[in-house]
Write a protein that holds these residues in place. Structure first.
Motif, PDB file in Angstrom:
ATOM      1  N   SER A  93       0.833  -1.213   0.000  1.00 25.51           N
ATOM      2  CA  SER A  93       0.000   0.000   0.000  1.00 25.51           C
ATOM      3  C   SER A  93       0.862   1.256   0.000  1.00 25.51           C
ATOM      4  O   SER A  93       0.565   2.223  -0.713  1.00 25.51           O
ATOM      5  CB  SER A  93      -0.935   0.001   1.211  1.00 25.51           C
ATOM      6  OG  SER A  93      -1.811  -1.100   1.148  1.00 25.51           O
ATOM      7  N   PHE A  94       1.942   1.244   0.791  1.00 23.89           N
ATOM      8  CA  PHE A  94       2.829   2.399   0.843  1.00 23.89           C
ATOM      9  C   PHE A  94       3.480   2.644  -0.524  1.00 23.89           C
ATOM     10  O   PHE A  94       3.538   3.779  -1.004  1.00 23.89           O
ATOM     11  CB  PHE A  94       3.904   2.208   1.921  1.00 23.89           C
ATOM     12  CG  PHE A  94       4.901   3.320   1.979  1.00 23.89           C
ATOM     13  CD1 PHE A  94       4.542   4.573   2.452  1.00 23.89           C
ATOM     14  CD2 PHE A  94       6.205   3.126   1.542  1.00 23.89           C
ATOM     15  CE1 PHE A  94       5.454   5.622   2.497  1.00 23.89           C
ATOM     16  CE2 PHE A  94       7.129   4.159   1.574  1.00 23.89           C
ATOM     17  CZ  PHE A  94       6.758   5.408   2.051  1.00 23.89           C
ATOM     18  N   HIS A  96      12.692   2.039   0.859  1.00 16.90           N
ATOM     19  CA  HIS A  96      13.670   0.960   0.630  1.00 16.90           C
ATOM     20  C   HIS A  96      13.375  -0.245   1.510  1.00 16.90           C
ATOM     21  O   HIS A  96      13.478  -1.390   1.059  1.00 16.90           O
ATOM     22  CB  HIS A  96      15.101   1.462   0.848  1.00 16.90           C
ATOM     23  CG  HIS A  96      15.576   2.369  -0.244  1.00 16.90           C
ATOM     24  ND1 HIS A  96      15.906   1.919  -1.494  1.00 16.90           N
ATOM     25  CD2 HIS A  96      15.742   3.718  -0.276  1.00 16.90           C
ATOM     26  CE1 HIS A  96      16.264   2.935  -2.254  1.00 16.90           C
ATOM     27  NE2 HIS A  96      16.177   4.044  -1.541  1.00 16.90           N
ATOM     28  N   ARG A  97      12.994  -0.007   2.743  1.00 15.96           N
ATOM     29  CA  ARG A  97      12.661  -1.109   3.656  1.00 15.96           C
ATOM     30  C   ARG A  97      11.446  -1.874   3.120  1.00 15.96           C
ATOM     31  O   ARG A  97      11.420  -3.109   3.108  1.00 15.96           O
ATOM     32  CB  ARG A  97      12.401  -0.559   5.056  1.00 15.96           C
ATOM     33  CG  ARG A  97      12.346  -1.588   6.130  1.00 15.96           C
ATOM     34  CD  ARG A  97      12.318  -1.018   7.557  1.00 15.96           C
ATOM     35  NE  ARG A  97      11.546   0.219   7.720  1.00 15.96           N
ATOM     36  CZ  ARG A  97      12.075   1.427   7.874  1.00 15.96           C
ATOM     37  NH1 ARG A  97      13.386   1.591   7.880  1.00 15.96           N
ATOM     38  NH2 ARG A  97      11.303   2.486   8.014  1.00 15.96           N
ATOM     39  N   ALA A  98      10.430  -1.136   2.647  1.00 18.88           N
ATOM     40  CA  ALA A  98       9.227  -1.780   2.104  1.00 18.88           C
ATOM     41  C   ALA A  98       9.571  -2.626   0.876  1.00 18.88           C
ATOM     42  O   ALA A  98       9.127  -3.778   0.753  1.00 18.88           O
ATOM     43  CB  ALA A  98       8.181  -0.720   1.745  1.00 18.88           C
ATOM     44  N   MET A  99      10.374  -2.062  -0.026  1.00 19.12           N
ATOM     45  CA  MET A  99      10.758  -2.819  -1.234  1.00 19.12           C
ATOM     46  C   MET A  99      11.576  -4.050  -0.851  1.00 19.12           C
ATOM     47  O   MET A  99      11.380  -5.135  -1.414  1.00 19.12           O
ATOM     48  CB  MET A  99      11.521  -1.927  -2.202  1.00 19.12           C
ATOM     49  CG  MET A  99      10.646  -0.868  -2.853  1.00 19.12           C
ATOM     50  SD  MET A  99      11.441   0.103  -4.160  1.00 19.12           S
ATOM     51  CE  MET A  99      12.748   0.917  -3.279  1.00 19.12           C
ATOM     52  N   ASN A 100      12.490  -3.904   0.111  1.00 17.69           N
ATOM     53  CA  ASN A 100      13.305  -5.033   0.551  1.00 17.69           C
ATOM     54  C   ASN A 100      12.440  -6.111   1.204  1.00 17.69           C
ATOM     55  O   ASN A 100      12.620  -7.303   0.939  1.00 17.69           O
ATOM     56  CB  ASN A 100      14.393  -4.561   1.517  1.00 17.69           C
ATOM     57  CG  ASN A 100      15.342  -5.672   1.862  1.00 17.69           C
ATOM     58  OD1 ASN A 100      15.970  -6.260   0.989  1.00 17.69           O
ATOM     59  ND2 ASN A 100      15.428  -5.978   3.142  1.00 17.69           N
ATOM     60  N   ASP A 101      11.503  -5.704   2.063  1.00 18.10           N
ATOM     61  CA  ASP A 101      10.642  -6.685   2.732  1.00 18.10           C
ATOM     62  C   ASP A 101       9.793  -7.453   1.720  1.00 18.10           C
ATOM     63  O   ASP A 101       9.613  -8.672   1.838  1.00 18.10           O
ATOM     64  CB  ASP A 101       9.740  -5.999   3.762  1.00 18.10           C
ATOM     65  CG  ASP A 101      10.509  -5.516   4.988  1.00 18.10           C
ATOM     66  OD1 ASP A 101      11.702  -5.875   5.149  1.00 18.10           O
ATOM     67  OD2 ASP A 101       9.912  -4.760   5.789  1.00 18.10           O
ATOM     68  N   ILE A 102       9.270  -6.755   0.719  1.00 19.56           N
ATOM     69  CA  ILE A 102       8.483  -7.426  -0.330  1.00 19.56           C
ATOM     70  C   ILE A 102       9.369  -8.400  -1.100  1.00 19.56           C
ATOM     71  O   ILE A 102       8.975  -9.543  -1.370  1.00 19.56           O
ATOM     72  CB  ILE A 102       7.833  -6.398  -1.276  1.00 19.56           C
ATOM     73  CG1 ILE A 102       6.741  -5.625  -0.532  1.00 19.56           C
ATOM     74  CG2 ILE A 102       7.273  -7.073  -2.523  1.00 19.56           C
ATOM     75  CD1 ILE A 102       6.207  -4.423  -1.300  1.00 19.56           C
ATOM     76  N   ARG A 103      10.576  -7.967  -1.454  1.00 19.02           N
ATOM     77  CA  ARG A 103      11.498  -8.840  -2.179  1.00 19.02           C
ATOM     78  C   ARG A 103      11.823 -10.084  -1.357  1.00 19.02           C
ATOM     79  O   ARG A 103      11.809 -11.209  -1.878  1.00 19.02           O
ATOM     80  CB  ARG A 103      12.775  -8.087  -2.545  1.00 19.02           C
ATOM     81  CG  ARG A 103      13.753  -8.945  -3.361  1.00 19.02           C
ATOM     82  CD  ARG A 103      15.031  -8.227  -3.768  1.00 19.02           C
ATOM     83  NE  ARG A 103      15.760  -7.744  -2.606  1.00 19.02           N
ATOM     84  CZ  ARG A 103      15.966  -6.463  -2.317  1.00 19.02           C
ATOM     85  NH1 ARG A 103      15.502  -5.519  -3.102  1.00 19.02           N
ATOM     86  NH2 ARG A 103      16.637  -6.118  -1.238  1.00 19.02           N
ATOM     87  N   GLU A 104      12.078  -9.919  -0.063  1.00 14.51           N
ATOM     88  CA  GLU A 104      12.407 -11.063   0.790  1.00 14.51           C
ATOM     89  C   GLU A 104      11.221 -12.007   0.945  1.00 14.51           C
ATOM     90  O   GLU A 104      11.388 -13.225   0.933  1.00 14.51           O
ATOM     91  CB  GLU A 104      12.914 -10.587   2.154  1.00 14.51           C
ATOM     92  CG  GLU A 104      14.269  -9.910   2.096  1.00 14.51           C
ATOM     93  CD  GLU A 104      15.336 -10.788   1.466  1.00 14.51           C
ATOM     94  OE1 GLU A 104      15.442 -11.977   1.819  1.00 14.51           O
ATOM     95  OE2 GLU A 104      16.064 -10.281   0.583  1.00 14.51           O
ATOM     96  N   MET A 105      10.010 -11.462   1.081  1.00 15.79           N
ATOM     97  CA  MET A 105       8.813 -12.302   1.178  1.00 15.79           C
ATOM     98  C   MET A 105       8.620 -13.059  -0.131  1.00 15.79           C
ATOM     99  O   MET A 105       8.309 -14.248  -0.137  1.00 15.79           O
ATOM    100  CB  MET A 105       7.587 -11.438   1.481  1.00 15.79           C
ATOM    101  CG  MET A 105       6.298 -12.221   1.592  1.00 15.79           C
ATOM    102  SD  MET A 105       6.192 -13.240   3.071  1.00 15.79           S
ATOM    103  CE  MET A 105       6.030 -11.972   4.307  1.00 15.79           C
TER     104      MET A 105
END
Length: 185
Positions: free
Chosen positions: A34-35, A85-94
């Motif tokens: 969403s962010f 960047h944290r949001a993009m990284n978390d999505i990539r890791e998930m």
């Protein structure tokens, strides 16, 4: 998050239903998605057109629109970019974790024992029942009954291709089954 990814599309909620991720993880994932979508919408607004490049000039205004305020320790734009960047990284890791799990599950399926003999003309292809190339569905109406019998017995679904072949020969099979047994011999 409001619990269980409220507002998240069904495929994402299915990750929780299947036990692949927790409701809390889905909340975090949906918050991140969403962010990023909100950021992208603001980028379009600020740039005056559809745009997927977050130019340096746009960053302060988008940070402000996203609700970030500067503090004496850190400018709003740095806090905004850190969250982005944290949001993009978390999505990539998930994404990596889900695909890794799916690959392992697929490898496990590949090592499962093959089903017992399905009889002539029937095979398993990509986890579905199908007719083999040599099967003459139009000439052997019993083959239609056997594939349904094997599907019921093994729990393996019919492939789209098998269903299509069945549809093409259904009238012939119905006619053959309507004939007296002596006429078929």
């Amino acid at each position: 998050g409001e619990g269980g990814g409220e507002g998240a599309p069904a495929p994402l909620r299915n990750l929780v239903n299947s036990g692949l991720i927790t409701a809390e993880e889905l909340d975090g994932l949906w918050d991140d998605v969403s962010f990023i979508l909100r950021t992208r919408s603001y980028l379009h607004e600020v740039s005056g057109r559809k745009n997927d490049v977050l130019y340096l000039d746009f960053q302060p205004r988008i940070a402000e629109l996203c609700g970030f305020e500067s503090t004496p320790e850190e400018p709003a734009v740095e806090r905004f970019l850190a969250k982005l960047h944290r949001a993009m990284n978390d999505i990539r890791e998930m994404n990596r974790a889900v695909w890794k799990h799916l690959r392992r599950a697929d490898e496990t399926k590949a090592h499962l024992p093959q089903p017992p003999d399905l009889g002539p003309g029937i095979m398993v292809h990509e986890e579905e029942l199908d007719f083999n190339q040599a099967a003459q569905v139009g000439e052997d109406p019993m083959l239609l009954l056997r594939i349904f019998e094997q599907s019921a017995r093994t729990g393996i679904p019919l492939s789209w291709q098998a269903k299509r072949r069945i549809g093409r020969h259904l009238d012939e099979a119905a006619q053959a089954f309507a004939e007296p047994a002596l006429a078929r011999e």
